[in-house]
Design a protein around this motif. Structure first.
Motif, PDB file in Angstrom:
ATOM      1  N   THR A 295      46.710 -32.013  51.861  1.00 19.23           N
ATOM      2  CA  THR A 295      47.823 -32.011  50.907  1.00 19.23           C
ATOM      3  C   THR A 295      47.319 -32.288  49.494  1.00 19.23           C
ATOM      4  N   SER A 296      46.399 -33.200  49.348  1.00 16.86           N
ATOM      5  CA  SER A 296      45.844 -33.510  48.023  1.00 16.86           C
ATOM      6  C   SER A 296      45.121 -32.299  47.440  1.00 16.86           C
ATOM      7  N   ILE A 297      44.381 -31.598  48.276  1.00 21.85           N
ATOM      8  CA  ILE A 297      43.664 -30.410  47.806  1.00 21.85           C
ATOM      9  C   ILE A 297      44.672 -29.344  47.378  1.00 21.85           C
ATOM     10  N   ARG A 298      45.681 -29.119  48.188  1.00 23.02           N
ATOM     11  CA  ARG A 298      46.696 -28.114  47.839  1.00 23.02           C
ATOM     12  C   ARG A 298      47.419 -28.492  46.553  1.00 23.02           C
ATOM     13  N   ASN A 299      47.759 -29.759  46.402  1.00 22.02           N
ATOM     14  CA  ASN A 299      48.422 -30.210  45.180  1.00 22.02           C
ATOM     15  C   ASN A 299      47.530 -30.014  43.960  1.00 22.02           C
ATOM     16  N   LEU A 300      46.255 -30.320  44.108  1.00 25.82           N
ATOM     17  CA  LEU A 300      45.317 -30.146  43.005  1.00 25.82           C
ATOM     18  C   LEU A 300      45.219 -28.668  42.626  1.00 25.82           C
ATOM     19  N   LEU A 301      45.127 -27.796  43.622  1.00 21.96           N
ATOM     20  CA  LEU A 301      45.047 -26.365  43.340  1.00 21.96           C
ATOM     21  C   LEU A 301      46.327 -25.861  42.680  1.00 21.96           C
ATOM     22  N   ALA A 302      47.475 -26.336  43.132  1.00 19.31           N
ATOM     23  CA  ALA A 302      48.757 -25.924  42.534  1.00 19.31           C
ATOM     24  C   ALA A 302      48.848 -26.416  41.094  1.00 19.31           C
ATOM     25  N   ALA A 303      48.444 -27.631  40.863  1.00 22.11           N
ATOM     26  CA  ALA A 303      48.479 -28.177  39.497  1.00 22.11           C
ATOM     27  C   ALA A 303      47.515 -27.418  38.603  1.00 22.11           C
ATOM     28  N   SER A 304      46.378 -27.038  39.147  1.00 22.98           N
ATOM     29  CA  SER A 304      45.400 -26.296  38.362  1.00 22.98           C
ATOM     30  C   SER A 304      45.961 -24.926  37.965  1.00 22.98           C
ATOM     31  N   ARG A 305      46.643 -24.262  38.880  1.00 23.94           N
ATOM     32  CA  ARG A 305      47.240 -22.961  38.568  1.00 23.94           C
ATOM     33  C   ARG A 305      48.342 -23.105  37.529  1.00 23.94           C
ATOM     34  N   SER A 306      49.189 -24.119  37.679  1.00 24.06           N
ATOM     35  CA  SER A 306      50.308 -24.268  36.737  1.00 24.06           C
ATOM     36  C   SER A 306      49.841 -24.666  35.350  1.00 24.06           C
ATOM     37  N   SER A 307      48.736 -25.405  35.266  1.00 20.68           N
ATOM     38  CA  SER A 307      48.237 -25.806  33.947  1.00 20.68           C
ATOM     39  C   SER A 307      47.671 -24.615  33.186  1.00 20.68           C
ATOM     40  N   ARG A 308      47.163 -23.622  33.882  1.00 21.20           N
ATOM     41  CA  ARG A 308      46.643 -22.427  33.227  1.00 21.20           C
ATOM     42  C   ARG A 308      47.754 -21.481  32.827  1.00 21.20           C
ATOM     43  N   GLN A 309      48.891 -21.540  33.534  1.00 25.93           N
ATOM     44  CA  GLN A 309      50.002 -20.650  33.219  1.00 25.93           C
ATOM     45  C   GLN A 309      50.789 -21.117  32.010  1.00 25.93           C
TER      46      GLN A 309
END
Length: 70
Positions: free
Chosen positions: A55-69
């Motif tokens: 879950t932490s990895i998925r959250n980190l990846l989601a946050a990383s995608r949203s920060s670039r958008q």
């Protein structure tokens, strides 16, 4: 200044330096996780390698995608 004040100030300075090091390490880890995921490594594999839960990895990846958008 007394010795106790110097000790307190030294401890505060050490804490700030440690916090900066933790932030830098988190940025490096985040970049490595994103790179591993983009290279095709599954989240479960990244989780095992980093010792973090899926879950932490998925959250980190989601946050990383949203920060670039944004």
């Amino acid at each position: 200044m007394t010795s106790e004040e110097n000790t307190l100030e030294t401890a505060v300075a050490a804490l700030h330096a440690a916090q900066e090091a933790v932030h830098a390490a988190r940025r490096i880890l985040t970049a490595a996780i994103v790179a591993a995921y983009r290279a095709g490594e599954p989240v479960a594999g990244i989780s095992e390698r980093t010792g973090q839960d899926i879950t932490s990895i998925r959250n980190l990846l989601a946050a990383s995608r949203s920060s670039r958008q944004g």
